[in-house]
Scaffold this motif. Structure first.
Motif, PDB file in Angstrom:
ATOM      1  N   PRO A 109      68.537   7.478 -22.726  1.00 47.19           N
ATOM      2  CA  PRO A 109      68.796   7.722 -21.382  1.00 47.19           C
ATOM      3  C   PRO A 109      68.279   9.035 -20.916  1.00 47.19           C
ATOM      4  O   PRO A 109      67.820   9.311 -19.875  1.00 47.19           O
ATOM      5  N   ALA A 177      73.777   8.566 -12.472  1.00 49.57           N
ATOM      6  CA  ALA A 177      73.398   8.737 -13.923  1.00 49.57           C
ATOM      7  C   ALA A 177      73.399  10.284 -14.068  1.00 49.57           C
ATOM      8  O   ALA A 177      73.420  10.860 -15.194  1.00 49.57           O
ATOM      9  N   ALA A 243      71.197  -3.444 -11.622  1.00 48.96           N
ATOM     10  CA  ALA A 243      71.866  -3.847 -12.874  1.00 48.96           C
ATOM     11  C   ALA A 243      70.978  -3.305 -14.321  1.00 48.96           C
ATOM     12  O   ALA A 243      71.498  -2.662 -15.020  1.00 48.96           O
ATOM     13  N   ARG A 244      69.910  -3.335 -14.314  1.00 51.88           N
ATOM     14  CA  ARG A 244      68.999  -2.754 -15.473  1.00 51.88           C
ATOM     15  C   ARG A 244      69.116  -1.030 -15.415  1.00 51.88           C
ATOM     16  O   ARG A 244      69.266  -0.784 -16.581  1.00 51.88           O
ATOM     17  N   CYS A 245      68.770  -0.720 -14.261  1.00 55.80           N
ATOM     18  CA  CYS A 245      68.954   0.720 -14.199  1.00 55.80           C
ATOM     19  C   CYS A 245      70.353   1.276 -14.770  1.00 55.80           C
ATOM     20  O   CYS A 245      70.283   2.319 -15.352  1.00 55.80           O
ATOM     21  N   VAL A 246      71.337   0.655 -14.447  1.00 50.94           N
ATOM     22  CA  VAL A 246      72.695   1.203 -14.651  1.00 50.94           C
ATOM     23  C   VAL A 246      72.898   1.007 -16.286  1.00 50.94           C
ATOM     24  O   VAL A 246      73.361   1.837 -16.899  1.00 50.94           O
ATOM     25  N   ARG A 247      72.427   0.039 -16.671  1.00 54.34           N
ATOM     26  CA  ARG A 247      72.732  -0.312 -17.964  1.00 54.34           C
ATOM     27  C   ARG A 247      71.604   1.014 -18.736  1.00 54.34           C
ATOM     28  O   ARG A 247      72.096   1.212 -19.800  1.00 54.34           O
ATOM     29  N   ARG A 248      70.516   0.773 -18.495  1.00 54.75           N
ATOM     30  CA  ARG A 248      69.574   1.809 -18.809  1.00 54.75           C
ATOM     31  C   ARG A 248      69.819   3.316 -18.946  1.00 54.75           C
ATOM     32  O   ARG A 248      69.931   3.972 -19.891  1.00 54.75           O
ATOM     33  N   GLY A 250      72.429   4.578 -17.106  1.00 52.82           N
ATOM     34  CA  GLY A 250      74.004   5.291 -17.060  1.00 52.82           C
ATOM     35  C   GLY A 250      74.417   5.245 -15.426  1.00 52.82           C
ATOM     36  O   GLY A 250      75.682   5.596 -15.213  1.00 52.82           O
TER      37      GLY A 250
END
Length: 278
Positions: A109, A177, A243-248, A250
């Motif tokens: 990240p 992030a 959702a992908r960006c939050v997982r990837r 933070g």
């Protein structure tokens, strides 16, 4: 966009403060932003669909003018995409390219966020940027081929639905992030209830536009339904990206929000073109 924080008055943020923040950050309009704080940011993000409606109307006017002058559907659609990019200084397109580079880097990240913050654009960013812009132009061209009104309405719809995605990206519970930057200022500032009210008002405006475009009878009802489906389809697609960006990463950044805008706008205008051309 303002260069940095401004003084924060003791009074609560007003609707006018939110409007100035919204237009000052999401467009090239030279609006004096007197407050740069989280309460004002929350009000501004609620106004984001309104900013989209205004910018969309300007872009639609440019496309419709070229269509009426005989420029053809392709030139009209290029004008719409170009005017929208100019009205935002390419802010959202830049965010889309940066997010594509960050996601495509397959790095941790912190390293991915550094790649996104760099001023250059990598191969992933170039590829995604080209594909998205081509998709928008192709969809708008199809809509303009069905009629100038359909093309113009598609431009307004894409701009408004694109910015409606910010209601999702900035809702409470979505982290930032980074500790600073635009993402940190707006992250978690939109309450769910307020977002629903803004979404309903946007839906009413877009459904009315679709109905007016189709005229009385079944065609008007079908285009009103298309506008409502576009308002659902766009944010749903951008929520998958979120959702992908939050997982990837933070959380969100300004680039993530820009990528959500373009993703939502593209999905919405593609769906609109399918209805308008049928």
């Amino acid at each position: 966009m303002p260069d940095g924080p401004t003084s924060t008055p003791d009074r609560p943020a007003s609707a006018a403060d939110g409007l100035r923040f919204a237009f000052g950050t999401l467009s090239v309009l030279r609006v004096p932003v007197r407050r740069w704080d989280r309460p004002t940011a929350g009000r501004a993000m609620l106004c984001a669909p309104l900013v989209g409606l205004v910018l969309g109307l300007v872009a639609a006017a440019a496309g419709a003018a070229l269509s009426w002058l005989g420029g053809g559907a392709l030139l009209a659609s290029v004008a719409v995409v170009g005017v929208l990019a100019a009205l935002t200084r390419g802010l959202h397109l830049d965010g889309l390219a940066d997010v594509a580079d960050g996601l495509g880097s397959n790095k941790p990240p912190e390293a991915a966020l550094r790649i996104m913050k760099a001023s250059d654009i990598g191969p992933f960013g170039v590829l995604v940027l080209l594909l998205v812009m081509l998709a928008q132009i192709a969809a708008l061209e199809r809509a303009f081929e069905a009629g100038t009104a359909q093309g113009a309405c598609g431009a307004v719809l894409a701009a408004a639905v694109g910015r409606a995605a910010l209601l999702l990206g900035c809702r409470t519970g979505v982290p930032s992030a980074r500790p600073d930057g635009l993402g940190a200022t707006v992250a978690g500032t939109v309450r769910t209830g307020s977002a629903l009210v803004a979404a309903v008002l946007t839906a009413a405006a877009l459904a009315a536009a679709g109905w007016a475009t189709g005229g009385h009878g079944g065609h008007g009802a079908r285009l009103a339904l298309a506008a409502l489906l576009a308002l659902v389809c766009g944010p749903v697609c951008s929520s998958l990206l979120l959702a992908r960006c939050v997982r990837r990463f933070g959380g969100i950044t300004g680039d993530v929000l820009g990528a959500m805008v373009e993703t939502s706008a593209t999905a919405a205008v593609v769906l609109w073109a399918l209805f308008a051309a049928s």
